[in-house]
Design an enzyme around this catalytic site. Sequence first.
Site, PDB file in Angstrom:
ATOM      1  N   ASP A   1      33.430  42.925  48.859  1.00 29.01           N
ATOM      2  CA  ASP A   1      34.719  42.297  48.571  1.00 29.01           C
ATOM      3  C   ASP A   1      35.475  43.112  47.535  1.00 29.01           C
ATOM      4  O   ASP A   1      35.017  43.294  46.406  1.00 29.01           O
ATOM      5  CB  ASP A   1      34.500  40.877  48.050  1.00 29.01           C
TER       6      ASP A   1
ATOM      7  N   TYR B   1      42.308  45.599  42.375  1.00 32.95           N
ATOM      8  CA  TYR B   1      41.132  46.105  41.663  1.00 32.95           C
ATOM      9  C   TYR B   1      41.185  47.622  41.475  1.00 32.95           C
ATOM     10  O   TYR B   1      40.383  48.176  40.717  1.00 32.95           O
ATOM     11  CB  TYR B   1      39.844  45.762  42.418  1.00 32.95           C
TER      12      TYR B   1
ATOM     13  N   LYS C   1      42.401  42.291  49.619  1.00 35.31           N
ATOM     14  CA  LYS C   1      43.412  41.265  49.373  1.00 35.31           C
ATOM     15  C   LYS C   1      44.755  41.910  49.057  1.00 35.31           C
ATOM     16  O   LYS C   1      44.812  42.933  48.371  1.00 35.31           O
ATOM     17  CB  LYS C   1      42.984  40.367  48.191  1.00 35.31           C
TER      18      LYS C   1
ATOM     19  N   HIS D   1      46.061  37.391  47.826  1.00 37.69           N
ATOM     20  CA  HIS D   1      45.293  37.314  46.576  1.00 37.69           C
ATOM     21  C   HIS D   1      45.696  36.143  45.687  1.00 37.69           C
ATOM     22  O   HIS D   1      44.838  35.484  45.092  1.00 37.69           O
ATOM     23  CB  HIS D   1      45.446  38.627  45.800  1.00 37.69           C
TER      24      HIS D   1
END
Length: 279
Positions: A43, A48, A73, A106
């Site tokens: 994931d 990120y 996401k 997200h």
Amino acid sequence: MEYVTLNNGLAMPILGYGVYQVTPQECERCVLDAIEVGYRSIDTAQAYANEEGVGNAMKKCGVPREELFITTKVWIANAGQEKAKASIEESLAKLQTDYIDLLLIHQPFGDYYGTYRAMEEAYKAGKVKAIGVSNFAPDRLIDIASFHEIKPAVNQVETHVFQQQRQARTVAQKLGTQIESWGPFAEGKNDYFTNPILREIGAQYGKTVAQTALRFLIQSGVVVIPKSTHKQRMAENFDVFNFALSAEDMAKIQALDAEESLFFSHRDPQTVEWFMSIL
């Protein structure tokens, strides 16, 4: 490994490896370690800044692409149909893959209706195997499910022993949406790893607090994606399929539920202002 079946028939591992707060420099090594331990679900997210690391690990791991389940996401800055569409292509390029297994919105901010339309297009084009949302409260989940052709396959929300998301899980079940936990250890908040009930129950099975907590969520039908940068801890988190908690022990852990976030509320004005400020 145990699997859940999403509302479109896609099989998803109930235990995966999350790379939130894993630095871009560490991500490739961490994902390679996780895959070697046995994880097949990874994931990540645009926010990120480590999708490239995941992609590099996928290319080097030696495991066929079809045996891996990759989630990413769409971030708030990419909200809206056209921006989201472009960002999906960018994620595919960074991940070095022809398709994403699960694509989520997200955060419930910005033009997430437009984002979801772009995701539906990607799904129909075969670029995404399943689509869903993250951090959507039950009312927002009902809303987006009611006004789109494809129902969200997953809602990834804060879920752990102190916030078990009972209402969210009930609503999601009615809609055919799978609940997935972010923060299954609550980042250690509330003295998570020294909780006497979790320690006592775990000791009966020869398991750690972390393993006991993960097993509780798995037996509750919640998908989990624990994160660690240490291979030994990854292996510990993966070792949760050789025992089962009794009904009595499940009830004791259910009683820990405070039904409140240990992080933030997406309905709190200050929280929303913070999200808007980082754009």
